[in-house]
Design an enzyme around this catalytic site. Structure first.
Site, PDB file in Angstrom:
ATOM      1  N   ASP A 167       0.806  -1.221   0.000  1.00  0.00           N
ATOM      2  CA  ASP A 167       0.000   0.000   0.000  1.00  0.00           C
ATOM      3  C   ASP A 167       0.839   1.271   0.000  1.00  0.00           C
ATOM      4  OD1 ASP A 167      -2.208  -1.702   0.151  1.00  0.00           O
ATOM      5  OD2 ASP A 167      -2.145  -1.711   2.351  1.00  0.00           O
ATOM      6  N   LYS A 221       1.758   2.150  -5.047  1.00  0.00           N
ATOM      7  CA  LYS A 221       2.309   1.610  -6.300  1.00  0.00           C
ATOM      8  C   LYS A 221       1.376   1.892  -7.479  1.00  0.00           C
ATOM      9  CE  LYS A 221       2.411  -2.429  -4.343  1.00  0.00           C
ATOM     10  NZ  LYS A 221       2.111  -2.064  -2.946  1.00  0.00           N
ATOM     11  N   GLY A 222       0.058   1.760  -7.224  1.00  0.00           N
ATOM     12  CA  GLY A 222      -0.912   2.003  -8.289  1.00  0.00           C
ATOM     13  C   GLY A 222      -0.813   3.427  -8.792  1.00  0.00           C
ATOM     14  N   ASN A 267      -5.334 -10.181  -3.754  1.00  0.00           N
ATOM     15  CA  ASN A 267      -4.993  -9.668  -2.413  1.00  0.00           C
ATOM     16  C   ASN A 267      -4.529  -8.214  -2.537  1.00  0.00           C
ATOM     17  OD1 ASN A 267      -2.743 -10.617  -3.819  1.00  0.00           O
ATOM     18  ND2 ASN A 267      -1.681 -11.398  -2.020  1.00  0.00           N
ATOM     19  N   GLY A 307      -4.605  -4.261  -3.729  1.00  0.00           N
ATOM     20  CA  GLY A 307      -5.611  -3.220  -3.940  1.00  0.00           C
ATOM     21  C   GLY A 307      -4.858  -1.961  -4.319  1.00  0.00           C
ATOM     22  N   HIS A 308      -4.908  -1.586  -5.580  1.00  0.00           N
ATOM     23  CA  HIS A 308      -4.139  -0.441  -6.072  1.00  0.00           C
ATOM     24  C   HIS A 308      -5.091   0.670  -6.481  1.00  0.00           C
ATOM     25  CE1 HIS A 308      -0.503  -3.195  -7.198  1.00  0.00           C
ATOM     26  NE2 HIS A 308      -0.844  -3.277  -5.932  1.00  0.00           N
ATOM     27  N   THR A 350      -5.518 -11.852   3.525  1.00  0.00           N
ATOM     28  CA  THR A 350      -6.674 -11.179   2.931  1.00  0.00           C
ATOM     29  C   THR A 350      -7.813 -12.172   2.699  1.00  0.00           C
ATOM     30  OG1 THR A 350      -5.779 -11.572   0.732  1.00  0.00           O
ATOM     31  CG2 THR A 350      -5.242  -9.467   1.758  1.00  0.00           C
ATOM     32  N   ARG A 353       2.758 -28.873  -7.588  1.00  0.00           N
ATOM     33  CA  ARG A 353       2.369 -29.399  -8.909  1.00  0.00           C
ATOM     34  C   ARG A 353       0.985 -30.043  -8.910  1.00  0.00           C
ATOM     35  NH1 ARG A 353       8.121 -32.117  -9.316  1.00  0.00           N
ATOM     36  NH2 ARG A 353       7.542 -32.325  -7.132  1.00  0.00           N
ATOM     37  N   GLN A 370       1.742  -6.363  -3.501  1.00  0.00           N
ATOM     38  CA  GLN A 370       2.366  -6.548  -2.188  1.00  0.00           C
ATOM     39  C   GLN A 370       3.681  -5.753  -2.116  1.00  0.00           C
ATOM     40  OE1 GLN A 370       1.041  -9.530  -3.977  1.00  0.00           O
ATOM     41  NE2 GLN A 370      -0.695  -8.557  -3.024  1.00  0.00           N
ATOM     42  N   THR A 373      -9.423  -4.992   1.664  1.00  0.00           N
ATOM     43  CA  THR A 373     -10.262  -5.585   2.709  1.00  0.00           C
ATOM     44  C   THR A 373     -10.934  -4.570   3.631  1.00  0.00           C
ATOM     45  OG1 THR A 373      -8.350  -5.764   4.175  1.00  0.00           O
ATOM     46  CG2 THR A 373      -8.846  -7.694   2.804  1.00  0.00           C
ATOM     47  N   GLY A 374     -10.582  -3.295   3.515  1.00  0.00           N
ATOM     48  CA  GLY A 374     -11.190  -2.274   4.365  1.00  0.00           C
ATOM     49  C   GLY A 374     -10.667  -2.239   5.795  1.00  0.00           C
ATOM     50  N   ARG A 376      -5.360   0.203   8.731  1.00  0.00           N
ATOM     51  CA  ARG A 376      -3.938  -0.148   8.622  1.00  0.00           C
ATOM     52  C   ARG A 376      -3.201   0.264   9.894  1.00  0.00           C
ATOM     53  NH1 ARG A 376      -3.782   2.500   2.732  1.00  0.00           N
ATOM     54  NH2 ARG A 376      -4.596   0.757   1.535  1.00  0.00           N
TER      55      ARG A 376
HETATM   56  P1  GDP Z   1      -0.799   0.359  -3.460  1.00  0.00           P
HETATM   57  O1  GDP Z   1      -1.399  -0.917  -3.001  1.00  0.00           O
HETATM   58  O2  GDP Z   1       0.676   0.423  -3.221  1.00  0.00           O
HETATM   59  O3  GDP Z   1      -1.150   0.712  -4.873  1.00  0.00           O
HETATM   60  O4  GDP Z   1      -1.450   1.509  -2.547  1.00  0.00           O
HETATM   61  P2  GDP Z   1      -3.010   1.651  -2.138  1.00  0.00           P
HETATM   62  O5  GDP Z   1      -3.761   2.170  -3.292  1.00  0.00           O
HETATM   63  O6  GDP Z   1      -3.498   0.418  -1.476  1.00  0.00           O
HETATM   64  O7  GDP Z   1      -2.900   2.722  -0.987  1.00  0.00           O
HETATM   65  C1  GDP Z   1      -2.398   3.998  -1.217  1.00  0.00           C
HETATM   66  C2  GDP Z   1      -3.488   5.027  -0.834  1.00  0.00           C
HETATM   67  O8  GDP Z   1      -2.901   6.301  -0.731  1.00  0.00           O
HETATM   68  C3  GDP Z   1      -4.595   5.158  -1.873  1.00  0.00           C
HETATM   69  O9  GDP Z   1      -5.790   5.460  -1.209  1.00  0.00           O
HETATM   70  C4  GDP Z   1      -4.124   6.336  -2.716  1.00  0.00           C
HETATM   71  O10 GDP Z   1      -5.210   7.047  -3.342  1.00  0.00           O
HETATM   72  C5  GDP Z   1      -3.488   7.195  -1.675  1.00  0.00           C
HETATM   73  N1  GDP Z   1      -2.369   8.014  -2.131  1.00  0.00           N
HETATM   74  C6  GDP Z   1      -1.361   7.700  -2.994  1.00  0.00           C
HETATM   75  N2  GDP Z   1      -0.456   8.674  -3.042  1.00  0.00           N
HETATM   76  C7  GDP Z   1      -0.886   9.631  -2.200  1.00  0.00           C
HETATM   77  C8  GDP Z   1      -0.351  10.879  -1.769  1.00  0.00           C
HETATM   78  O11 GDP Z   1       0.706  11.321  -2.181  1.00  0.00           O
HETATM   79  N3  GDP Z   1      -1.074  11.562  -0.837  1.00  0.00           N
HETATM   80  C9  GDP Z   1      -2.248  11.110  -0.342  1.00  0.00           C
HETATM   81  N4  GDP Z   1      -2.870  11.842   0.562  1.00  0.00           N
HETATM   82  N5  GDP Z   1      -2.773   9.941  -0.708  1.00  0.00           N
HETATM   83  C10 GDP Z   1      -2.087   9.208  -1.615  1.00  0.00           C
HETATM   84  P1  IMO Z   2      -0.902  -4.193  -2.269  1.00  0.00           P
HETATM   85  O1  IMO Z   2      -0.491  -4.684  -3.631  1.00  0.00           O
HETATM   86  C1  IMO Z   2      -0.909  -4.738   2.022  1.00  0.00           C
HETATM   87  C2  IMO Z   2      -0.746  -8.875   3.469  1.00  0.00           C
HETATM   88  C3  IMO Z   2      -1.952  -9.367   4.248  1.00  0.00           C
HETATM   89  C4  IMO Z   2      -1.275 -10.326   5.195  1.00  0.00           C
HETATM   90  C5  IMO Z   2      -0.184 -10.955   4.315  1.00  0.00           C
HETATM   91  C6  IMO Z   2      -0.581 -12.297   3.708  1.00  0.00           C
HETATM   92  O2  IMO Z   2      -2.197  -3.458  -2.264  1.00  0.00           O
HETATM   93  O3  IMO Z   2       0.213  -3.444  -1.622  1.00  0.00           O
HETATM   94  P2  IMO Z   2      -2.202 -12.977   1.725  1.00  0.00           P
HETATM   95  O4  IMO Z   2      -3.667 -12.764   1.529  1.00  0.00           O
HETATM   96  O5  IMO Z   2      -1.352 -12.390   0.653  1.00  0.00           O
HETATM   97  O6  IMO Z   2      -1.843 -14.423   1.978  1.00  0.00           O
HETATM   98  O7  IMO Z   2      -1.850 -12.195   3.098  1.00  0.00           O
HETATM   99  O8  IMO Z   2       0.061 -10.024   3.285  1.00  0.00           O
HETATM  100  N1  IMO Z   2      -1.037  -8.322   2.128  1.00  0.00           N
HETATM  101  C7  IMO Z   2      -1.041  -7.021   1.840  1.00  0.00           C
HETATM  102  N2  IMO Z   2      -0.881  -5.939   2.635  1.00  0.00           N
HETATM  103  N3  IMO Z   2      -1.059  -4.584   0.697  1.00  0.00           N
HETATM  104  C8  IMO Z   2      -1.198  -5.645  -0.113  1.00  0.00           C
HETATM  105  O9  IMO Z   2      -1.214  -5.535  -1.457  1.00  0.00           O
HETATM  106  C9  IMO Z   2      -1.229  -6.938   0.454  1.00  0.00           C
HETATM  107  N4  IMO Z   2      -1.374  -8.186  -0.041  1.00  0.00           N
HETATM  108  C10 IMO Z   2      -1.235  -9.021   0.990  1.00  0.00           C
HETATM  109  O10 IMO Z   2      -2.587  -8.302   4.913  1.00  0.00           O
HETATM  110  O11 IMO Z   2      -0.620  -9.607   6.210  1.00  0.00           O
HETATM  111 MG    MG Z   3      -2.905  -1.601  -1.741  1.00  0.00          MG
END
Ligand code: GDP
Ligand code: IMO
Ligand code: MG
Length: 428
Positions: free
Chosen positions: A13, A16-17, A38, A40-41, A129, A143, A224, A301-302, A305
């Site tokens: 999180d 990356k997205g 798993n 969420g971007h 997740t 396998r 991840q 998953t909501g 964090r």
């Molecule tokens: P990812 O899994 O690495 O793609 O990240 P997520 O999307 O799960 O979580 C990043 C969260 O931070 C998302 O809600 C983005 O919209 C938000 N976000 C990303 N960059 C920024 C930033 O520079 N500032 C703020 N306030 N939010 C950001």
């Molecule tokens: P993004 O791509 C944050 C965490 C889970 C758990 C562990 C194992 O959005 O950054 P799993 O379901 O993969 O077997 O869970 O990894 N986890 C993440 N935490 N961001 C993610 O993806 C994650 N994908 C898995 O919370 O601790």
């Molecule tokens: Mg994420």
């Protein structure tokens, strides 16, 4: 003829997205190489917010072709729902998305096993997740896996299901007291997705390599992150794939010769969802302030964090492990909400100072962060578009992090919106 990997330097999180979306403006292809739904971007485009689980972030840009690589585990139901939801919002998806035939499928029994295991572990649970990721990768390595390509051969599919269920059903019946699965039920469930999947199934590695040979640009989007890597992360509190740079090569089917940039993404602080060690975790009001300012609730998953200060030894180690060429720093604007900013610069482990990142998990559990305190800054920085626009204290924070990690920044993100960024160097 370049490939760029975008990967997380902490526990996921990192944004990356959002970073991929920015870099995708210069890319021809965006490919996921590991993990599954798993992930969420989040990508924000104006008032629209896209939360992508399996489909690469590049799909938001209509001129980009996306692939789901061999290293990904695919839940066909989740993929179908995600594609339909994106198409309902007006994006063309099916004509721009390819799924590798070698990728493994997440079956209903993988999800059931994931939740049974977590329950059985009790306090020692991983906090997965619950998407069946671990059990699907286990079957791949054992396998016993069912692959995307098996969807188009009912005979082979049924033979593979029969083999997979021999042991699985014994576990469901004898360990968890559940009903056994029937080959025919599972085959019918899967074959419902045949018409949807078949046109997208391809050899995505060969496809990407051909593109690279034609001087096109490929972005490999990590799911991840490094500290969740099955080999390098905080095992057993990890995921079951390799989000690190080696996983990008194996999971996409392109070779190292094309790899030019590795962009490591870190937040200006640290978050973690799920269980496991996190030395800089905060439990006070500051955690609440950061969680609310950064909307730190899981995209997939909501879940709320866990929040802590930036853990530099961990991020430096992750940067070195992946050989990053560039750093992307995200969520800098969130730290405007706190008066003083701490950065962890080392640990105290059982009374001794330790400056690196510990290999032994027990040490990590015992690690107490040693902080360097930096002054906070006033005001809204979401409008800054150049480093010089930042308040002096924010600039000093950025310079400190960049120098410590030792890789040049390509982007400083100061807000979730596409344009809320300071873009400094080309990394694609
Ligand atoms: P990812 O899994 O690495 O793609 O990240 P997520 O999307 O799960 O979580 C990043 C969260 O931070 C998302 O809600 C983005 O919209 C938000 N976000 C990303 N960059 C920024 C930033 O520079 N500032 C703020 N306030 N939010 C950001
Ligand atoms: P993004 O791509 C944050 C965490 C889970 C758990 C562990 C194992 O959005 O950054 P799993 O379901 O993969 O077997 O869970 O990894 N986890 C993440 N935490 N961001 C993610 O993806 C994650 N994908 C898995 O919370 O601790
Ligand atoms: Mg994420």
């Amino acid at each position: 003829m370049t490939a760029t990997v975008v990967l997380g330097l902490a526990w996921g999180d990192e944004g990356k997205g959002r970073v991929c979306d920015a870099l995708a403006s210069d890319a021809d292809y965006v490919s996921r190489y590991s993990g599954g739904n798993n992930a969420g971007h989040t990508v924000r485009v104006g008032s629209e917010e896209f939360k992508l689980n399996l489909v690469p972030s590049g799909i938001v840009r209509e001129d980009v072709v996306c692939t789901i690589g061999n290293g990904v585990v695919v839940n066909p139901e989740a993929l179908c729902e995600e594609v339909q939801a994106l198409e309902a919002r007006g994006l063309s998806v099916r004509d721009r998305l390819k799924v590798d035939g070698r990728a493994h499928l997440i079956m209903p029994y993988h999800i059931a096993l994931d939740s049974h295991r977590e329950l059985a572990l009790g306090d020692a649970r991983i906090g997965t997740t619950n998407r069946g990721i671990g059990p699907a990768y286990e079957d791949k390595v054992a396998r016993y896996g069912i692959r995307v390509q098996d969807i188009s051969d009912e005979g082979i599919l049924k033979a593979k299901l029969k083999a997979a269920l021999r042991e699985k059903n014994a576990i469901f019946e004898n360990v968890y007291g559940e009903k056994p699965y029937e080959v025919s039920d599972l085959a019918s469930w899967l074959l419902e997705y045949e018409d949807f999947m078949a046109p997208m199934i391809s050899d995505t590695g060969t496809f990407l390599r051909e593109g690279l040979e034609n001087r096109e640009k490929v972005l490999l989007e990590g799911g991840q992150a490094t500290l969740l890597d099955n080999d390098h992360g905080t095992y057993p509190f990890v995921t079951s794939s390799n989000p690190t740079v080696g996983g990008a090569i194996v999971g996409s089917g392109i070779s190292t010769q094309y790899l030019e940039y590795v962009v490591g993404v870190t937040k200006a602080y640290t978050t973690r969802v799920g269980d496991g060690p996190m030395p800089t975790e905060l439990f006070d009001e500051t955690a609440e302030t950061i969680r609310e300012a950064g909307h730190e609730y899981g995209t997939a998953t909501g879940r709320a964090r866990r929040v802590g200060w930036l853990d530099l030894p961990a991020v430096k180690w992750a940067a070195s492990l992946n050989g990053i060429t560039h750093l992307a720093l995200t969520l800098l604007d969130v730290l405007s909400a706190v008066e003083k900013v701490n950065v962890c610069v080392g640990y105290e482990i059982d009374g001794k100072r330790f400056d690196g990142y510990p290999m032994h998990q027990t040490d990590l559990h015992h690690a107490r962060p040693i902080y360097k305190e930096l002054p906070g800054w006033d005001g809204d920085i979401t409008g800054c578009r150049m480093r010089v626009d930042l308040p002096r204290e924010a600039r000093e924070f950025v310079e400190f992090v960049e120098a410590e990690i030792g890789a040049p920044l390509c982007m400083i993100s100061v807000g979730p919106e596409r344009e809320q960024a300071i873009v400094e160097r080309i990394a694609v």
